[in-house]
Design a protein around this motif. Sequence first.
Motif, mmCIF file in Angstrom:
data_model
loop_
_atom_site.group_PDB
_atom_site.id
_atom_site.type_symbol
_atom_site.label_atom_id
_atom_site.label_comp_id
_atom_site.label_asym_id
_atom_site.label_seq_id
_atom_site.Cartn_x
_atom_site.Cartn_y
_atom_site.Cartn_z
ATOM 1 N N MET A 59 -8.911 20.528 36.015
ATOM 2 C CA MET A 59 -9.400 20.019 34.734
ATOM 3 C C MET A 59 -9.751 18.543 34.863
ATOM 4 O O MET A 59 -9.100 17.810 35.623
ATOM 5 C CB MET A 59 -8.346 20.200 33.636
ATOM 6 N N ASN A 66 -4.089 29.954 34.424
ATOM 7 C CA ASN A 66 -5.448 29.411 34.602
ATOM 8 C C ASN A 66 -6.390 29.890 33.499
ATOM 9 O O ASN A 66 -7.562 30.183 33.749
ATOM 10 C CB ASN A 66 -6.023 29.786 35.969
ATOM 11 N N TYR A 72 -8.352 28.907 30.549
ATOM 12 C CA TYR A 72 -8.895 27.751 29.831
ATOM 13 C C TYR A 72 -8.973 27.989 28.325
ATOM 14 O O TYR A 72 -8.718 27.075 27.529
ATOM 15 C CB TYR A 72 -10.288 27.407 30.369
ATOM 16 N N LEU A 94 -12.101 21.178 25.948
ATOM 17 C CA LEU A 94 -11.117 22.210 25.614
ATOM 18 C C LEU A 94 -10.279 21.774 24.421
ATOM 19 O O LEU A 94 -9.887 22.592 23.584
ATOM 20 C CB LEU A 94 -10.194 22.457 26.817
ATOM 21 N N LYS A 153 -13.252 21.470 31.278
ATOM 22 C CA LYS A 153 -13.315 22.333 32.457
ATOM 23 C C LYS A 153 -14.290 21.778 33.488
ATOM 24 O O LYS A 153 -14.044 21.855 34.688
ATOM 25 C CB LYS A 153 -13.728 23.743 32.032
ATOM 26 N N GLU A 154 -15.402 21.193 33.022
ATOM 27 C CA GLU A 154 -16.428 20.692 33.941
ATOM 28 C C GLU A 154 -16.576 19.180 33.825
ATOM 29 O O GLU A 154 -16.359 18.599 32.758
ATOM 30 C CB GLU A 154 -17.785 21.347 33.645
#
Length: 315
Positions: A175, A221, A223, A259, A275-276
Amino acid sequence: MANDIKSPGSSVQVLAPATVANLVCGFDVLGMALQQPQDVMTVRLTEKPGIFIQKDDVYNLPVEPEKNVAGASLLALMEEWKAPVGFEVSIDKRIKPGSGLGSSAASSAGAVVAANHLLGSPFTKEDLVRFAMNGEKVASGVKHADNIAPCIYGGITLIRSIFPLDIVQLTAPPMYVTVVHPQIEVRTSDARQILRKEVQLKAAIKQWGNIAGLVTGFLKNDYDLIGRSLEDVIIEPVRSILIPGFDDVKKRSKDAGALGGGISGSGPSIFMLSKEEYVAKGVEDVMIDVYTRLGIEFKTYVTMINYEGAKCIIS
């Protein structure tokens, strides 16, 4: 006691990371270490017993050991070491006190990690957390470990219990963490004073569900579950009034794809998980826009979870 105690005059440099305590719903029980920012501490073993803190910061921190968070932590360590020993401490303070990013924890943890190295590593990480909690008591009046534990262990930690100390290391998916630190101060002791002494049962039940969901989300895991669980119905509604722009940052960050997130520790820093990386940078743009419009100076970081914790880099 130790097989590899260093000779007097030996020194070690330690990187002590910033931390995010609470992780929204986990007040005093969850914490996470960050890759940036980090304090740089140098600790030297001295022939003369005692603790000698160098006055080389711009924050006018006390140099008397019992009034300094690093000094108080070292005093606790020395009490268990028992043999006469001395330490000279110098701190390049890059985590601003009162930022909500674990500044006192970094100094406390970094000091005992360095001292332990110089003494030949006789103490466990759990011992070091116990010692460093004395620094947190100096800073806030309370021995809490939600910043100390991740600073020493790295990653994300769950403090199941303080007395006796029970620390659980959690795994988590990759993350990105976006942080904004408005250049205002919120003292931890003040932020604790305004909290309600009692909560309604229905609020407590909702909070327990969110904590369990967040921990499960990390371990699986998941998200989406992490995002759904980043909700605080007890602490955040009270503390957020101390942070200008908080509601705007949170809403717009989630609209940008984060998130979720909330107050880092007692504030005023705000953190968001993504997440990205491109989402994390978009969240940074949101934070910049909010505080530019408010006319409040700020600092931002786009970083990741630090899985090493405080570490010695020169010996």
